[in-house]
Design a protein around this motif. Structure first.
Motif, PDB file in Angstrom:
ATOM      1  N   THR A 310       0.824  -1.204   0.000  1.00  0.00           N
ATOM      2  CA  THR A 310       0.000   0.000   0.000  1.00  0.00           C
ATOM      3  C   THR A 310       0.861   1.259   0.000  1.00  0.00           C
ATOM      4  N   SER A 311       1.997   1.201   0.678  1.00  0.00           N
ATOM      5  CA  SER A 311       2.888   2.362   0.745  1.00  0.00           C
ATOM      6  C   SER A 311       3.743   2.525  -0.496  1.00  0.00           C
ATOM      7  N   LEU A 312       4.209   1.399  -1.070  1.00  0.00           N
ATOM      8  CA  LEU A 312       5.222   1.448  -2.126  1.00  0.00           C
ATOM      9  C   LEU A 312       4.690   1.113  -3.517  1.00  0.00           C
ATOM     10  N   GLY A 313       3.563   0.423  -3.598  1.00  0.00           N
ATOM     11  CA  GLY A 313       3.060  -0.001  -4.891  1.00  0.00           C
ATOM     12  C   GLY A 313       3.628  -1.343  -5.305  1.00  0.00           C
ATOM     13  N   ASP A 314       3.370  -1.690  -6.540  1.00  0.00           N
ATOM     14  CA  ASP A 314       3.788  -2.978  -7.096  1.00  0.00           C
ATOM     15  C   ASP A 314       5.259  -2.905  -7.498  1.00  0.00           C
ATOM     16  N   GLN A 315       6.123  -3.613  -6.775  1.00  0.00           N
ATOM     17  CA  GLN A 315       7.555  -3.571  -7.086  1.00  0.00           C
ATOM     18  C   GLN A 315       7.925  -4.422  -8.300  1.00  0.00           C
ATOM     19  N   GLU A 316       6.961  -5.110  -8.879  1.00  0.00           N
ATOM     20  CA  GLU A 316       7.256  -5.887 -10.085  1.00  0.00           C
ATOM     21  C   GLU A 316       7.626  -4.972 -11.240  1.00  0.00           C
ATOM     22  N   GLN A 317       7.250  -3.696 -11.154  1.00  0.00           N
ATOM     23  CA  GLN A 317       7.645  -2.751 -12.195  1.00  0.00           C
ATOM     24  C   GLN A 317       9.161  -2.612 -12.272  1.00  0.00           C
ATOM     25  N   PHE A 318       9.848  -2.942 -11.190  1.00  0.00           N
ATOM     26  CA  PHE A 318      11.306  -2.887 -11.179  1.00  0.00           C
ATOM     27  C   PHE A 318      11.910  -4.255 -11.496  1.00  0.00           C
ATOM     28  N   SER A 319      11.404  -5.292 -10.841  1.00  0.00           N
ATOM     29  CA  SER A 319      11.863  -6.658 -11.068  1.00  0.00           C
ATOM     30  C   SER A 319      10.878  -7.620 -10.420  1.00  0.00           C
ATOM     31  N   SER A 320      10.612  -8.726 -11.093  1.00  0.00           N
ATOM     32  CA  SER A 320       9.715  -9.729 -10.518  1.00  0.00           C
ATOM     33  C   SER A 320      10.299 -10.325  -9.245  1.00  0.00           C
ATOM     34  N   LEU A 321      11.635 -10.284  -9.093  1.00  0.00           N
ATOM     35  CA  LEU A 321      12.263 -10.859  -7.906  1.00  0.00           C
ATOM     36  C   LEU A 321      12.049 -10.001  -6.666  1.00  0.00           C
ATOM     37  N   LEU A 322      11.629  -8.743  -6.849  1.00  0.00           N
ATOM     38  CA  LEU A 322      11.367  -7.876  -5.703  1.00  0.00           C
ATOM     39  C   LEU A 322       9.940  -7.993  -5.201  1.00  0.00           C
ATOM     40  N   MET A 323       9.075  -8.642  -5.970  1.00  0.00           N
ATOM     41  CA  MET A 323       7.653  -8.719  -5.608  1.00  0.00           C
ATOM     42  C   MET A 323       7.333 -10.110  -5.100  1.00  0.00           C
ATOM     43  N   PRO A 324       6.902 -10.251  -3.844  1.00  0.00           N
ATOM     44  CA  PRO A 324       6.607 -11.581  -3.309  1.00  0.00           C
ATOM     45  C   PRO A 324       5.399 -12.220  -3.990  1.00  0.00           C
ATOM     46  N   ASN A 325       5.505 -13.527  -4.267  1.00  0.00           N
ATOM     47  CA  ASN A 325       4.354 -14.260  -4.783  1.00  0.00           C
ATOM     48  C   ASN A 325       3.459 -14.678  -3.622  1.00  0.00           C
ATOM     49  N   ASP A 326       2.387 -15.414  -3.935  1.00  0.00           N
ATOM     50  CA  ASP A 326       1.420 -15.772  -2.893  1.00  0.00           C
ATOM     51  C   ASP A 326       2.068 -16.567  -1.766  1.00  0.00           C
ATOM     52  N   GLU A 327       2.959 -17.489  -2.109  1.00  0.00           N
ATOM     53  CA  GLU A 327       3.623 -18.291  -1.086  1.00  0.00           C
ATOM     54  C   GLU A 327       4.560 -17.432  -0.243  1.00  0.00           C
ATOM     55  N   GLU A 328       5.284 -16.521  -0.900  1.00  0.00           N
ATOM     56  CA  GLU A 328       6.229 -15.664  -0.180  1.00  0.00           C
ATOM     57  C   GLU A 328       5.516 -14.651   0.713  1.00  0.00           C
ATOM     58  N   ARG A 329       4.280 -14.318   0.391  1.00  0.00           N
ATOM     59  CA  ARG A 329       3.518 -13.384   1.235  1.00  0.00           C
ATOM     60  C   ARG A 329       3.128 -14.017   2.567  1.00  0.00           C
ATOM     61  N   ASN A 330       3.250 -15.333   2.667  1.00  0.00           N
ATOM     62  CA  ASN A 330       3.002 -16.009   3.937  1.00  0.00           C
ATOM     63  C   ASN A 330       4.231 -16.005   4.841  1.00  0.00           C
ATOM     64  N   GLN A 331       5.380 -15.589   4.282  1.00  0.00           N
ATOM     65  CA  GLN A 331       6.625 -15.544   5.034  1.00  0.00           C
ATOM     66  C   GLN A 331       6.859 -14.130   5.584  1.00  0.00           C
ATOM     67  N   PRO A 332       7.662 -14.003   6.652  1.00  0.00           N
ATOM     68  CA  PRO A 332       7.915 -12.665   7.218  1.00  0.00           C
ATOM     69  C   PRO A 332       8.420 -11.683   6.167  1.00  0.00           C
ATOM     70  N   ALA A 333       7.893 -10.468   6.208  1.00  0.00           N
ATOM     71  CA  ALA A 333       8.289  -9.430   5.264  1.00  0.00           C
ATOM     72  C   ALA A 333       9.605  -8.791   5.699  1.00  0.00           C
ATOM     73  N   TYR A 334      10.428  -8.440   4.713  1.00  0.00           N
ATOM     74  CA  TYR A 334      11.706  -7.776   4.972  1.00  0.00           C
ATOM     75  C   TYR A 334      11.707  -6.436   4.251  1.00  0.00           C
ATOM     76  N   LEU A 335      12.321  -5.443   4.897  1.00  0.00           N
ATOM     77  CA  LEU A 335      12.391  -4.116   4.288  1.00  0.00           C
ATOM     78  C   LEU A 335      13.826  -3.621   4.274  1.00  0.00           C
ATOM     79  N   ALA A 336      14.085  -2.671   3.389  1.00  0.00           N
ATOM     80  CA  ALA A 336      15.370  -1.987   3.307  1.00  0.00           C
ATOM     81  C   ALA A 336      15.097  -0.545   2.913  1.00  0.00           C
ATOM     82  N   VAL A 337      16.122   0.288   2.999  1.00  0.00           N
ATOM     83  CA  VAL A 337      15.973   1.713   2.700  1.00  0.00           C
ATOM     84  C   VAL A 337      17.035   2.123   1.687  1.00  0.00           C
ATOM     85  N   SER A 338      16.600   2.680   0.566  1.00  0.00           N
ATOM     86  CA  SER A 338      17.526   3.209  -0.439  1.00  0.00           C
ATOM     87  C   SER A 338      16.759   4.105  -1.395  1.00  0.00           C
TER      88      SER A 338
END
Length: 760
Positions: A310-338
């Motif tokens: 909701t804050s950042l939007g769909d990160q798939e616009q940058f790379s599909s590897l940055l956007m969690p799939n349905d299975e990965e959304r069940n895992q703890p979320a990680y953030l970084a700042v840049s």
């Protein structure tokens, strides 16, 4: 371990305290013991192996011997990187550089510690060993090594304020790799020349290993350095600089936040504020707060991923590897700042590879993801974290055993009571800031807790503190989480929750609100009410210290209101988001028969580089607000290059190109556009115009959701006047589309140009 372990510790009025470390944790511990405990209760000696205070934080631009680069920008704003009893200067940047944080610490020491009769500081003095005294006093015998030799001293108390960054973690596959490729830890990186030396004509790939906070930060930093070197008007000292690229090996998607995010991400004219003003908004969470860190359930993981999206939007616009799939959304979320990472990924300067590095042979890296390989490796940067064990190696083995020290659990090396402050079975040993991601407010609360625990003369603890200690499960929680497969990114605790916990234990009420009733956020009709350390001034602070807290609270309040009601930092949000390539369509309508009308179709590139000096001292407008001194404003700029084909309405076409230099001045919060020199188009010539953003319509949220930021500019070219209008439309924190319109009137020109830029 009952409360009896805490009692009967203090029978002597004056107690000596050895503090190991003169970084922020050590300094705030010393200040708290000397100013917030009963007067004369403690005598404090601080020891540090370095030649100056600051710990990780350098104290000058040239102080490059610390773990932190002096020019690195803090990834939390000054509203979080602060103690409650010292406000930043009004002129300080919202995100200070590392050396400015060091200066803040020097100011803190000067204000509260220098000259205090019970304060001793010994630099270039390493605490080599600490042992329990055998005289039944529960005190400590401490061995200090310095340039003048060894010294053994007795202390009543010992505080570990060494921080959590003992030594870099080097994965096994790199320790004895069969390669001549340079391998460094991210904390050692300073610049490209130090990494690549003279370079090589064929270039190569700079591999970043590690996909959490430091991995994203260092990849974005190296990419900005590489972009600056390639696009500089000066020739690089590094051979083949334009043939280098960055490969980043990650093992899970990560949400990348810019330094300034939007409290209103649904608005096309999104306002911007330092990211922690929004993330620590107490009106976003129900109270009392619950700990959001530790074991993460699937339901909670999904919720956090949704909040980040909701804050950042769909990160798939940058790379599909940055956007969690349905299975990965069940895992703890990680953030970084840049600020720069995602756009460099989109542009291709950073290529993401999924998997764990298992080997490096010569210049070939192999990953465990289907034995994928990356060849032509020119250098490796390990963003693999730190082992905190060296920070506590001076403690005796029996004490480490009591603390259940586990060297392999880097994130939870010790099992300590009450959120990392002490252990009831090791009296007179305290910890301040031994906490991964040690937000400064938590450090200060650690110090206050230790001061309260040790100050009691009768052995009877205050009721609130007793209740908290009786209910505390910190040790058990740490042990249960050590091998938990669903461990959160910051398992040692939720910052806002920890501040609440210490507030209740120490009877330090939070300053209930620093905001007026308006303006409010559209999502909940409540103000942006940020938790900062200054929300918790100590009741035992003197009037001056409380005044510092009030000053800091006013700074946060005023900035929050300004961000929501004005275009403050919008220029910065626009400037950051311009990086990369855009599709450009421009229509020219001429009202003079001597100038043809037509359409331009092509691309526009914004190429990031270090700020150049040309033009700054000779702006065309003598009333210009562009900063002309070397220390003013941001030290980055864009080389703008557009290229395409112009077709006239009569059907005649030709290739067209032009260049500008775009600059952002952080002191003025201002974007300026400069003409490029005709004979050297990588250099700025003279000022074209400065972009002035218009204030948003008050209360008209529907309009702000649908319309972007309006801005204007003007430029007189001899007798012809350029009237310029901009509109910048955001999708969350990133520009999705923007336009520029020139209306040119004069004796020789009469035309209108309208150009639209959209992401490719």
């Amino acid at each position: 371990m009952g409360l009896s372990s805490y009692r009967g510790l203090h029978r002597v009025m004056s107690k000596s305290v050895c503090i190991v470390g003169a970084g922020p944790s050590g300094l705030v511990a010393a200040k708290t013991l000397l100013h917030n405990a009963p007067k004369g209760q403690f005598k404090v000696s601080v020891f540090d192996s370095q030649a100056a205070i600051g710990g990780l934080w350098p104290t000058s631009k040239t102080d490059s011997g610390r773990l932190v680069h002096p020019l690195m920008v803090a990834n939390q704003s000054r509203h979080t990187v602060q103690f409650s009893d010292l406000a930043w200067e009004d002129s300080a940047p919202q995100f200070p550089r590392a050396w400015q944080v060091g200066k803040y610490l020097e100011q803190y020491q000067s204000r509260y510690l220098n000259g205090h009769p019970d304060y001793e500081l010994q630099l270039k003095s390493r605490v080599a060993k600490a042992e329990k005294r055998n005289d039944g006093s529960e005190g400590w015998k401490v061995l200090i090594k310095s340039e003048s030799g060894e010294e053994s001293r007795d202390f009543d108390h010992l505080i570990v304020a060494t921080g959590y960054f003992g030594k870099p973690i080097i994965p096994e596959c790199f320790k004895n790799a069969n390669t001549s490729v340079p391998i460094i830890h991210s904390s050692q990186y300073r610049d490209l020349k130090g990494l690549l030396g003279k370079g090589r004509e064929k270039g190569g790939k700079i591999l970043i290993v590690g996909g959490q906070m430091s991995g994203v930060e260092i990849a974005g930093t190296v990419a900005s350095h590489l972009s600056a070197a390639v696009n500089s008007p000066e020739e690089s000292e590094i051979a083949g600089i334009d043939k280098y690229s960055i490969y980043h090996a990650i093992q899970k998607p990560i949400w990348v936040f810019p330094l300034f995010t939007s409290p209103e991400p649904t608005f096309s004219s999104a306002p911007f504020a330092p990211l922690d003003l929004g993330s620590y908004n107490i009106n976003n969470r129900p109270r009392p707060l619950e700990n959001t860190q530790g074991h993460i359930s699937e339901e909670h993981a999904n919720m956090v991923h949704t909040i980040f999206e909701t804050s950042l939007g769909d990160q798939e616009q940058f790379s599909s590897l940055l956007m969690p799939n349905d299975e990965e959304r069940n895992q703890p979320a990680y953030l970084a700042v840049s600020d720069w990472y995602t756009e460099f990924v989109r542009s291709g300067m950073i290529t993401l590879s999924f998997g764990k590095v298992v080997s490096l042979e010569n210049d070939l890296v192999t990953l465990d993801d289907n034995d994928a390989q990356i060849d032509e490796i020119a250098a490796v940067i390990l963003a693999t974290g730190f082992d905190p064990s060296p920070c506590i190696e001076f403690l005796p083995q029996d004490v480490l055993a009591t603390l259940q020290h586990s060297p392999r659990h880097y994130n939870q090396a010790l099992a300590l009571a009450f959120h990392g402050t002490h252990h009831p079975d090791v009296p007179n040993l305290g910890f301040v800031g031994f906490y991964r991601s040690p937000y400064w407010g938590v450090m200060q609360m650690h110090a206050r807790f230790i001061a309260d625990l040790w100050s009691n003369q009768t052995g009877d603890l205050p009721d609130a503190l007793q209740r908290k200690l009786q209910a505390d499960q910190s040790i058990r929680r740490t042990l249960s989480l050590r091998d938990n497969p669903r461990l959160s990114q910051f398992p040692m605790g939720d910052y806002m929750y920890l501040m609440q916990e210490f507030s209740e234990a120490l009877s330090i009420p939070m300053h209930e609100s620093i905001m007026p009733d308006t303006p409010t956020l559209s999502r909940n009709n409540l103000p942006l009410d940020t938790l900062t350390p200054s929300r918790y001034p100590s009741p035992s602070d003197d009037a001056a210290a409380k005044g510092e807290a009030e000053k800091s609270l006013k700074q946060t309040r005023d900035l929050s209101i300004e961000c929501l009601t004005s275009p403050r930092f919008v220029a910065r949000g626009v400037f950051r988001s311009l990086l990369g390539e855009w599709r450009l369509e421009r229509d020219l309508t001429s009202r003079l028969p001597s100038h043809p009308s037509g359409k331009f179709v092509g691309t526009a590139q914004f190429l990031l580089r270090e700020r150049t000096s040309e033009g700054l001292q000779c702006a065309a407008d003598p009333n210009s607000t562009v900063s002309c001194d070397e220390d003013g404003g941001e030290d980055l700029e864009y080389l703008y290059i557009e290229d395409g084909e112009f077709k006239t309405t009569s059907g005649f076409g030709f290739r067209a190109t032009r260049r500008y230099i775009w600059r952002y001045d952080s002191k003025k919060d201002l974007i300026s556009v400069w003409f490029a020199k005709p004979d050297d188009q990588k250099r700025a010539d003279y000022l074209f115009h400065e972009i002035e953003f218009e204030s948003p319509p008050p209360g008209d949220n529907k309009r702000r959701e649908n319309e972007g930021w309006k801005a204007k500019a003007g430029h007189l070219c001899i007798d012809d006047y350029y009237n310029v209008k901009y509109e910048f439309a955001f999708n969350k924190v990133n520009l999705k589309k923007w336009s520029i319109e020139y209306t040119v009137n004069g004796p020789k020109k009469d035309y209108t140009i309208h150009g639209t830029y959209e992401r490719i």
